[in-house]
Design a protein around this motif. Structure first.
Motif, PDB file in Angstrom:
ATOM      1  N   ALA A 113       0.996  -1.256   0.013  1.00 51.06           N
ATOM      2  CA  ALA A 113       0.052  -0.023  -0.040  1.00 51.06           C
ATOM      3  C   ALA A 113       0.789   1.329   0.109  1.00 51.06           C
ATOM      4  CB  ALA A 113      -0.952  -0.071   1.418  1.00 51.06           C
ATOM      5  N   LEU A 116       2.030   2.393  -3.510  1.00 47.54           N
ATOM      6  CA  LEU A 116       0.751   2.636  -4.301  1.00 47.54           C
ATOM      7  C   LEU A 116       0.311   4.370  -4.292  1.00 47.54           C
ATOM      8  CD1 LEU A 116      -1.801  -0.118  -3.696  1.00 47.54           C
ATOM      9  CD2 LEU A 116      -0.178   0.029  -5.459  1.00 47.54           C
ATOM     10  N   ILE A 118      -2.375   6.485  -3.337  1.00 49.89           N
ATOM     11  CA  ILE A 118      -3.551   6.415  -2.996  1.00 49.89           C
ATOM     12  C   ILE A 118      -4.024   8.032  -2.745  1.00 49.89           C
ATOM     13  CG2 ILE A 118      -5.294   5.818  -1.137  1.00 49.89           C
ATOM     14  CD1 ILE A 118      -3.427   3.505  -0.489  1.00 49.89           C
ATOM     15  N   GLY A 121      -4.074   9.875   0.587  1.00 48.27           N
ATOM     16  CA  GLY A 121      -3.772   8.747   1.663  1.00 48.27           C
ATOM     17  C   GLY A 121      -2.855   9.120   2.698  1.00 48.27           C
ATOM     18  N   TRP A 127      -7.449   8.661   5.330  1.00 48.68           N
ATOM     19  CA  TRP A 127      -6.991   7.140   5.696  1.00 48.68           C
ATOM     20  C   TRP A 127      -6.171   7.138   6.588  1.00 48.68           C
ATOM     21  CZ3 TRP A 127      -7.389   3.281   2.065  1.00 48.68           C
ATOM     22  CH2 TRP A 127      -8.001   3.620   0.801  1.00 48.68           C
ATOM     23  N   GLU A 150      -9.552   6.362  -5.245  1.00 48.17           N
ATOM     24  CA  GLU A 150      -8.839   6.272  -6.055  1.00 48.17           C
ATOM     25  C   GLU A 150      -7.332   5.679  -5.778  1.00 48.17           C
ATOM     26  OE1 GLU A 150      -6.934   8.646 -10.082  1.00 48.17           O
ATOM     27  OE2 GLU A 150      -7.229   9.663  -8.199  1.00 48.17           O
ATOM     28  N   ILE A 151      -6.866   4.612  -6.426  1.00 40.64           N
ATOM     29  CA  ILE A 151      -5.839   3.791  -6.112  1.00 40.64           C
ATOM     30  C   ILE A 151      -4.991   3.525  -7.403  1.00 40.64           C
ATOM     31  CG2 ILE A 151      -4.504   1.906  -4.993  1.00 40.64           C
ATOM     32  CD1 ILE A 151      -7.402   1.454  -3.419  1.00 40.64           C
ATOM     33  N   ARG A 152      -3.626   3.940  -7.249  1.00 41.99           N
ATOM     34  CA  ARG A 152      -3.055   4.103  -8.637  1.00 41.99           C
ATOM     35  C   ARG A 152      -1.498   2.966  -8.260  1.00 41.99           C
ATOM     36  NH1 ARG A 152      -3.877   7.202 -13.174  1.00 41.99           N
ATOM     37  NH2 ARG A 152      -5.328   8.912 -12.913  1.00 41.99           N
ATOM     38  N   LEU A 170      -6.087  -6.792  -6.878  1.00 43.19           N
ATOM     39  CA  LEU A 170      -5.945  -5.874  -5.711  1.00 43.19           C
ATOM     40  C   LEU A 170      -6.283  -6.692  -4.266  1.00 43.19           C
ATOM     41  CD1 LEU A 170      -6.056  -2.882  -4.530  1.00 43.19           C
ATOM     42  CD2 LEU A 170      -8.382  -2.821  -4.551  1.00 43.19           C
ATOM     43  N   ARG A 272      -4.957   1.552 -12.386  1.00 42.56           N
ATOM     44  CA  ARG A 272      -5.786   2.561 -11.759  1.00 42.56           C
ATOM     45  C   ARG A 272      -7.198   1.983 -11.164  1.00 42.56           C
ATOM     46  NH1 ARG A 272      -9.380   7.718 -13.932  1.00 42.56           N
ATOM     47  NH2 ARG A 272      -9.279   8.888 -11.884  1.00 42.56           N
ATOM     48  N   VAL A 286      -6.476  -1.836   2.624  1.00 43.34           N
ATOM     49  CA  VAL A 286      -5.676  -2.142   1.340  1.00 43.34           C
ATOM     50  C   VAL A 286      -4.033  -2.601   1.873  1.00 43.34           C
ATOM     51  CG1 VAL A 286      -4.580  -1.439  -0.658  1.00 43.34           C
ATOM     52  CG2 VAL A 286      -6.940  -0.508  -0.104  1.00 43.34           C
TER      53      VAL A 286
END
Length: 304
Positions: A113, A116, A118, A121, A127, A150-152, A170, A272, A286
């Motif tokens: 995580a 990533l 986020i 984030g 978060w 949104e998570i990339r 994921l 994404r 996550v």
């Protein structure tokens, strides 16, 4: 006068058998080891298992204290191989984990995580970062409350095994009573792209599988919000792998899509995951995004 000479497999030198086995796969070696005592001896040879280990293994594990210790302490190359299959090693300063697929010896990575991007984030009101005894990483990300989820993630394909069909997942948990947290029955848009070329898009769900043919009413609207300009396919239907599934390690996984690593070509894979519905969402935990060979797919030699 012609002289006919016949030789049984048991009369072949162990080194010759080991060399032949090294051109098969780890799964094949296990099967062939029961052919004869000589094959059983050859099947544990370092000659065989050295070929199944990635050529750049020392470089990969050099970014991990645990990996360096493993390289030094393993009694044989076979022991090293199976340790990497069964016990992922944290690399890249703990931001990724590295392992091998047991059947093929191909490389697997999980982006933590922390590795990533986020959205929000780093904002503690949205978060929080906690430890989890079931996670391989020191920290996991827990969603407090957001609308824009949104998570990339990204990885260079040169880090993976070449000429291989991979699948991205994921890895997550959902808090108890997820229906109270805005994650039930909502469409989640996923897109994948390689070096800005054609993209792969699909719709997945945070929650359990819907009835066949049931499609989220606003799934199509989500795709219009993507920044990726080229798309290979768009699917708003649901099928196997588009829902959270139990991994057997205390976590769930959602299949995000697949891609193929080209021989001799380094590309950047971008992933994404996006839930832009306007209501607030909570209760998502996550661990990361795992990238591993697609089950049943075959490709180049694992040592490539």
């Amino acid at each position: 006068m012609e002289i006919s000479v016949e030789m049984s497999l048991n009369e072949l030198p162990e080194g010759c058998i080991a060399n032949a086995l090294s051109f098969t796969t780890p799964q094949d070696v296990g099967r062939l080891s029961v052919v004869s005592p000589m094959f059983m001896l050859a099947a544990v040879s370092d000659v065989v298992w050295e070929r199944f280990l990635p050529r750049d293994l020392e470089s990969i594990l050099s970014t991990s204290p645990d990996g360096s210790c493993l390289m030094a302490s393993a009694a044989s190359r076979k022991e090293l191989y199976f340790s990497l299959c069964e016990n992922p090693v944290l690399v890249d300063n703990g931001r990724k984990s590295f392992s091998l697929e047991k059947k093929s010896g191909k490389k697997c990575y999980m982006l933590s995580a922390r590795d990533l991007l986020i959205t929000w984030g780093d904002s503690p009101q949205y978060w929080t970062w906690n430890s989890d005894p079931t996670s391989r990483f020191p920290e996991v990300a827990e969603l407090i409350s957001v609308c824009w989820l949104e998570i990339r993630g990204k990885i260079n394909t040169s880090m993976l095994s070449p000429a291989t069909l991979y699948t991205a997942y994921l890895v997550l948990k959902l808090s108890i009573d997820i229906h109270n947290y805005g994650l039930d029955d909502q469409p989640v848009a996923v897109a994948m792209k390689l070096d800005g070329e054609e993209s792969y898009t699909r719709t997945v769900s945070w929650s359990a599988e819907r009835r066949p043919g049931q499609v989220p009413c606003n799934a199509r609207r989500l795709f219009s919000l993507f920044s990726f300009s080229r798309r290979r396919s768009v699917s708003t239907g649901e099928s196997d792998g588009h829902y959270p599934r139990d991994r057997g390690d205390g976590w769930l996984e959602i299949e995000l899509g697949e891609f193929f690593t080209k021989e001799g070509k380094d590309e950047e894979l971008g992933i994404r995951v996006f839930d832009g519905t306007t209501h607030w969402k909570r209760g998502l935990i996550v661990e990361g995004i795992e990238i591993r060979p697609k089950q049943g797919a075959r490709g180049a030699s694992p040592s490539s």
